[in-house]
Design a protein around this motif. Structure first.
Motif, short mmCIF file in Angstrom:
data_model
loop_
_atom_site.label_atom_id
_atom_site.label_comp_id
_atom_site.label_asym_id
_atom_site.label_seq_id
_atom_site.Cartn_x
_atom_site.Cartn_y
_atom_site.Cartn_z
N GLN A 169 0.70 -1.29 -0.08
CA GLN A 169 -0.26 -0.13 0.07
C GLN A 169 1.55 1.42 -0.29
O GLN A 169 2.00 1.07 0.98
CB GLN A 169 -0.71 0.00 0.94
CG GLN A 169 -2.17 -0.98 1.48
CD GLN A 169 -2.70 -1.06 2.18
OE1 GLN A 169 -2.35 -0.68 3.23
NE2 GLN A 169 -3.97 -1.15 2.36
N VAL A 170 0.96 1.88 -0.30
CA VAL A 170 1.26 3.65 -0.78
C VAL A 170 0.08 4.72 -0.46
O VAL A 170 -0.52 4.64 -0.95
CB VAL A 170 1.76 4.08 -1.94
CG1 VAL A 170 2.00 5.10 -2.05
CG2 VAL A 170 2.70 3.32 -2.79
N GLN A 171 0.81 6.10 0.21
CA GLN A 171 0.16 6.88 0.70
C GLN A 171 0.68 7.73 0.71
O GLN A 171 1.84 8.15 1.16
CB GLN A 171 -0.75 6.54 2.69
CG GLN A 171 -1.32 7.10 3.09
CD GLN A 171 -2.14 7.19 4.43
OE1 GLN A 171 -0.79 6.70 5.66
NE2 GLN A 171 -2.85 8.31 4.85
N LEU A 172 -0.54 8.67 0.15
CA LEU A 172 0.07 10.30 -0.18
C LEU A 172 -0.54 11.40 0.94
O LEU A 172 -1.93 11.22 0.22
CB LEU A 172 0.73 10.67 -1.78
CG LEU A 172 0.90 9.68 -2.35
CD1 LEU A 172 1.11 10.27 -3.79
CD2 LEU A 172 2.65 9.29 -2.40
N VAL A 173 0.27 11.62 1.74
CA VAL A 173 -0.59 12.92 2.50
C VAL A 173 0.20 14.61 2.46
O VAL A 173 1.18 14.86 2.12
CB VAL A 173 -0.40 12.11 4.01
CG1 VAL A 173 -0.81 13.83 4.27
CG2 VAL A 173 -0.62 11.14 4.09
N GLU A 174 -0.61 15.22 2.17
CA GLU A 174 -0.77 16.84 1.45
C GLU A 174 -0.38 17.14 2.53
O GLU A 174 -1.03 17.32 3.17
CB GLU A 174 -1.83 17.27 0.57
CG GLU A 174 -1.57 16.28 -0.77
CD GLU A 174 -1.78 15.45 -1.38
OE1 GLU A 174 -2.54 15.47 -2.50
OE2 GLU A 174 -2.58 14.98 -0.22
N SER A 175 0.15 18.97 2.60
CA SER A 175 0.01 19.34 3.86
C SER A 175 0.64 21.19 2.95
O SER A 175 1.13 21.10 2.10
CB SER A 175 1.35 19.54 5.06
OG SER A 175 2.57 18.69 5.33
N GLY A 176 0.27 21.50 4.42
CA GLY A 176 1.52 23.07 3.81
C GLY A 176 0.25 24.40 3.31
O GLY A 176 0.70 25.06 2.64
N GLY A 177 -0.69 23.85 3.05
CA GLY A 177 -1.52 24.66 2.18
C GLY A 177 -2.75 26.11 3.47
O GLY A 177 -2.16 25.30 4.26
N THR A 188 4.20 26.96 0.55
CA THR A 188 5.36 25.80 -0.11
C THR A 188 4.14 24.49 0.24
O THR A 188 4.27 23.99 1.23
CB THR A 188 6.76 25.82 0.49
OG1 THR A 188 7.19 26.86 0.08
CG2 THR A 188 7.24 24.29 0.14
N LEU A 189 3.90 23.69 -0.48
CA LEU A 189 3.05 22.12 0.00
C LEU A 189 3.82 21.30 0.18
O LEU A 189 5.24 21.47 -0.86
CB LEU A 189 2.24 21.86 -1.11
CG LEU A 189 1.52 23.42 -1.47
CD1 LEU A 189 0.01 22.61 -3.26
CD2 LEU A 189 0.68 23.70 -0.31
N SER A 190 3.32 20.17 0.83
CA SER A 190 4.79 19.55 0.73
C SER A 190 3.93 17.60 0.66
O SER A 190 2.39 18.14 1.35
CB SER A 190 5.25 19.23 2.20
OG SER A 190 6.31 20.89 2.49
N CYS A 191 4.31 16.75 0.39
CA CYS A 191 3.75 15.64 0.08
C CYS A 191 4.48 15.08 1.08
O CYS A 191 5.93 14.22 0.12
CB CYS A 191 3.24 15.45 -1.58
SG CYS A 191 2.63 13.74 -2.05
N ALA A 192 4.19 13.77 1.54
CA ALA A 192 5.22 12.82 2.50
C ALA A 192 4.66 11.50 1.93
O ALA A 192 2.90 10.98 2.13
CB ALA A 192 4.82 12.93 3.84
N ALA A 193 5.54 10.65 1.48
CA ALA A 193 4.52 8.95 1.07
C ALA A 193 5.28 8.38 1.45
O ALA A 193 6.46 8.49 2.59
CB ALA A 193 5.92 9.01 -0.55
N SER A 194 4.65 7.00 2.28
CA SER A 194 4.83 5.72 3.01
C SER A 194 4.56 4.35 1.91
O SER A 194 3.74 5.16 0.85
CB SER A 194 3.77 6.28 4.56
OG SER A 194 2.69 6.11 3.88
N GLY A 195 4.79 3.67 2.44
CA GLY A 195 4.30 2.27 1.60
C GLY A 195 4.71 1.92 0.82
O GLY A 195 4.50 0.68 0.03
#
Length: 127
Positions: free
Chosen positions: A1-9, A19-26
């Motif tokens: 499983q892959v998860q992407l989570v945006e933040s910074g909006g 600046t927006l960030s996107c952290a990936a996991s899995g």
């Protein structure tokens, strides 16, 4: 499983930066082509920018005409994170911004070219 989570909006005045960030996991982040898309109310999701896999310390970037020269996409594979630096923001940039990951090769500008998507983060630019 892959998860992407945006933040910074958030809310920013016209001409400002965010600046927006996107952290990936899995998954194996370094193997993904990463992209940013955005969707404004009543409009389709549109391509913003993409960044390829690192090759000898450099990653190819591609931008839509509407953001080229104002936005910068980058990635930090050690942190499994992709960024979107947005400068000189305009009210027309207001949208939900989505992070996307592409496993394979090929076209990179279409929403159906990507395999994984984040939930989106709201960016609002006031005039």
């Amino acid at each position: 499983q892959v998860q992407l989570v945006e933040s910074g909006g958030g809310l920013v005045q016209a001409g400002g930066s965010l600046t927006l960030s996107c952290a990936a996991s899995g998954g194996t982040f370094s193997s993904y082509v990463m992209g940013w898309f955005r969707q404004a109310p009543g409009k389709v999701r549109e391509f913003v920018a993409t960044i390829g896999r690192f090759t000898w310390g450099s990653a190819t970037t591609v931008y839509s005409d509407s953001v080229k020269g104002r936005f910068t996409i980058s990635r930090d594979n050690a942190k499994n994170t992709v960024y979107l630096q947005m400068n000189s923001l305009k009210p027309e940039d207001t949208a939900v911004y989505y992070c996307a990951g592409k496993v394979g090769t090929g076209s990179i500008r279409g929403v159906f070219d990507y395999d994984y998507w984040g939930q989106g983060t709201q960016v609002t630019v006031s005039s």
